[in-house]
Design a protein around this motif. Sequence first.
Motif, PDB file in Angstrom:
ATOM      1  N   ILE A 117      -2.258 -18.824   1.886  1.00  0.00           N
ATOM      2  CA  ILE A 117      -2.081 -17.879   0.821  1.00  0.00           C
ATOM      3  C   ILE A 117      -1.644 -16.650   1.663  1.00  0.00           C
ATOM      4  CG2 ILE A 117      -3.674 -19.071  -0.877  1.00  0.00           C
ATOM      5  CD1 ILE A 117      -5.759 -17.155  -0.247  1.00  0.00           C
ATOM      6  N   VAL A 118      -0.992 -15.902   0.781  1.00  0.00           N
ATOM      7  CA  VAL A 118      -0.512 -14.490   1.249  1.00  0.00           C
ATOM      8  C   VAL A 118      -0.894 -13.451   0.223  1.00  0.00           C
ATOM      9  CG1 VAL A 118       1.873 -14.828   0.367  1.00  0.00           C
ATOM     10  CG2 VAL A 118       1.425 -13.523   2.286  1.00  0.00           C
ATOM     11  N   ALA A 119      -1.189 -12.426   0.731  1.00  0.00           N
ATOM     12  CA  ALA A 119      -1.589 -11.180  -0.139  1.00  0.00           C
ATOM     13  C   ALA A 119      -0.425 -10.359   0.019  1.00  0.00           C
ATOM     14  CB  ALA A 119      -2.820 -10.566   0.177  1.00  0.00           C
ATOM     15  N   VAL A 120      -0.216  -9.486  -1.050  1.00  0.00           N
ATOM     16  CA  VAL A 120       0.819  -8.648  -1.163  1.00  0.00           C
ATOM     17  C   VAL A 120       0.229  -7.250  -1.109  1.00  0.00           C
ATOM     18  CG1 VAL A 120       3.046  -7.612  -2.469  1.00  0.00           C
ATOM     19  CG2 VAL A 120       2.642 -10.100  -2.134  1.00  0.00           C
ATOM     20  N   ARG A 121       0.692  -6.338  -0.380  1.00  0.00           N
ATOM     21  CA  ARG A 121       0.245  -5.055  -0.401  1.00  0.00           C
ATOM     22  C   ARG A 121       1.025  -3.821  -0.357  1.00  0.00           C
ATOM     23  NH1 ARG A 121      -4.571  -8.079   1.814  1.00  0.00           N
ATOM     24  NH2 ARG A 121      -6.413  -6.556   0.973  1.00  0.00           N
ATOM     25  N   ASN A 122       0.535  -2.619  -0.390  1.00  0.00           N
ATOM     26  CA  ASN A 122       1.493  -1.494  -0.376  1.00  0.00           C
ATOM     27  C   ASN A 122       2.582  -1.486   0.520  1.00  0.00           C
ATOM     28  OD1 ASN A 122       2.584   1.149   0.394  1.00  0.00           O
ATOM     29  ND2 ASN A 122       0.347   1.572   1.136  1.00  0.00           N
ATOM     30  N   THR A 123       2.397  -1.739   2.052  1.00  0.00           N
ATOM     31  CA  THR A 123       3.343  -1.566   2.907  1.00  0.00           C
ATOM     32  C   THR A 123       4.398  -2.612   2.731  1.00  0.00           C
ATOM     33  OG1 THR A 123       2.049  -3.044   4.533  1.00  0.00           O
ATOM     34  CG2 THR A 123       2.106  -0.401   4.751  1.00  0.00           C
ATOM     35  N   ASP A 124       4.081  -3.831   2.124  1.00  0.00           N
ATOM     36  CA  ASP A 124       5.034  -5.066   1.893  1.00  0.00           C
ATOM     37  C   ASP A 124       6.086  -4.699   0.952  1.00  0.00           C
ATOM     38  OD1 ASP A 124       3.650  -6.850   3.468  1.00  0.00           O
ATOM     39  OD2 ASP A 124       1.827  -7.026   2.001  1.00  0.00           O
ATOM     40  N   LEU A 125       5.678  -4.021  -0.279  1.00  0.00           N
ATOM     41  CA  LEU A 125       6.778  -3.462  -1.328  1.00  0.00           C
ATOM     42  C   LEU A 125       7.211  -2.417  -0.781  1.00  0.00           C
ATOM     43  CD1 LEU A 125       4.987  -4.606  -4.723  1.00  0.00           C
ATOM     44  CD2 LEU A 125       6.670  -5.770  -3.323  1.00  0.00           C
ATOM     45  N   ASN A 126       6.641  -1.437  -0.359  1.00  0.00           N
ATOM     46  CA  ASN A 126       7.137  -0.063  -0.288  1.00  0.00           C
ATOM     47  C   ASN A 126       7.718   0.153   1.177  1.00  0.00           C
ATOM     48  OD1 ASN A 126       6.169   0.828  -2.720  1.00  0.00           O
ATOM     49  ND2 ASN A 126       4.082   0.996  -2.118  1.00  0.00           N
ATOM     50  N   LEU A 127       7.467  -0.439   2.088  1.00  0.00           N
ATOM     51  CA  LEU A 127       8.095  -0.346   3.494  1.00  0.00           C
ATOM     52  C   LEU A 127       8.835  -1.633   3.614  1.00  0.00           C
ATOM     53  CD1 LEU A 127       8.343   1.016   6.268  1.00  0.00           C
ATOM     54  CD2 LEU A 127       6.569  -0.024   6.656  1.00  0.00           C
ATOM     55  N   PHE A 128       8.338  -2.813   3.824  1.00  0.00           N
ATOM     56  CA  PHE A 128       9.207  -3.930   4.394  1.00  0.00           C
ATOM     57  C   PHE A 128      10.368  -4.505   3.459  1.00  0.00           C
ATOM     58  CE2 PHE A 128       5.503  -4.549   7.371  1.00  0.00           C
ATOM     59  CZ  PHE A 128       5.969  -4.718   8.384  1.00  0.00           C
ATOM     60  N   LEU A 129       9.918  -4.567   2.222  1.00  0.00           N
ATOM     61  CA  LEU A 129      10.912  -5.061   1.140  1.00  0.00           C
ATOM     62  C   LEU A 129      11.934  -4.065   1.000  1.00  0.00           C
ATOM     63  CD1 LEU A 129      11.580  -7.334  -0.776  1.00  0.00           C
ATOM     64  CD2 LEU A 129      10.475  -6.218  -2.457  1.00  0.00           C
ATOM     65  N   LYS A 130      11.650  -2.889   0.869  1.00  0.00           N
ATOM     66  CA  LYS A 130      12.538  -1.824   0.804  1.00  0.00           C
ATOM     67  C   LYS A 130      13.660  -1.510   1.718  1.00  0.00           C
ATOM     68  CE  LYS A 130      12.291   2.916  -1.272  1.00  0.00           C
ATOM     69  NZ  LYS A 130      11.452   4.093  -1.667  1.00  0.00           N
TER      70      LYS A 130
END
Length: 377
Positions: A117-130
């Motif tokens: 399983i994988v958790a989605v956190r702040n840096t995932d959406l606001n840094l990596f994906l962006k």
Amino acid sequence: MILHITNDYSGSTVYKNLVRELDNNGVEQIVYNPFREVSRMGKNKINFKSSRSQIIYSHILSKYADRVLYQKKIKKIVQDIEAKIDLKSVRFIHAHTWYSDGGAAYELHKKYNIPYIVAVRNTDLNLFLKYFLHERGYGKKILQNADKIITISAVYKKRMLEDPRLSHIMNDVQQKIMMIPNGVDSYWIESKVSQRKIVENEKKIQLLYIGKFDKGKNVFNLINAVKNHNHKVQNMVKLTLIGGGGNDEKRILDSIKNDHSFEFVGRVNSLPVLKSYYERSDFFTMPSRAETFGLVYIEALLQGLPVMYTQNEGIDGFYDDSIGEKVEDTSVSAIERGLERLIQKRDHYSFDIGKFSENHDWKKIAEAYQQLYKQKQ
């Protein structure tokens, strides 16, 4: 055996609280923590009840290259895990971030067929994906191969479901996305108040901020919003700042020097002392630019304080608007408007303190994760 891959284990007590509760429930675990700063070694240790459980601290990441060379970092982590852990004993992997931890979980899944399983956190959406455009395709594969995708906040689940960059894989992954919030230290549940704090009219308003002095926490703009408000309304607001460190500390401390509208306390490690600051405050204010969840909001609410938070970040969407004020963006003017609303509506907030302790009890949260682990064991 559960393998936790968590690059921030030694940087936050969130993971320790979860791992400790799982240990209390008899779950055998290996916590693998790769990190950059040698000062992280040995932090958040646990005396496990299970003799086979352990924490592996691994100082293998470089300060600069591994921030940019993502694939190289993942390869390095995977090779280190293979060298240090008997993967035949691992039945399930819990990756605590989508990109940094999830990449390693995905590679181990491909090679050893271990579910994760994988958790989605702040840096995932606001840094990596962006910003990591070249890794978006890889990021999508991590999600597609995961058993479940955990968002820590309701608003992050909503953002994922509505994100056009993820739309073409949403049919594959939509059913996997579930929200499991973070818990708070049991001290805050045991010492919760019975009712919301009532703010007297015509008194000086006491605001409280607790946290790091990072740019992402937006403390500098909060300070300027307080200054602007006090300039208009004759010093009606005082802000107490607890915490420090971080990349914005010098600028923040310089900006409040010799200003009686601000009190800088520094770090407070004693929870009863921290509680005393909640008791003498009227509102908790943290209009962060980016926030995975923000446990301090829940601590404040358990102490009866309405909160100021940011739209589309942190606890936004988990509770209705009666818990406080959300600012539409993180500008000084938006925060100032939020302050004005807090003061004007001081009598109108209503929330169920019992609900907060129920939703953010680590015991219940650990049980929810255990159910996910058992589905594949």
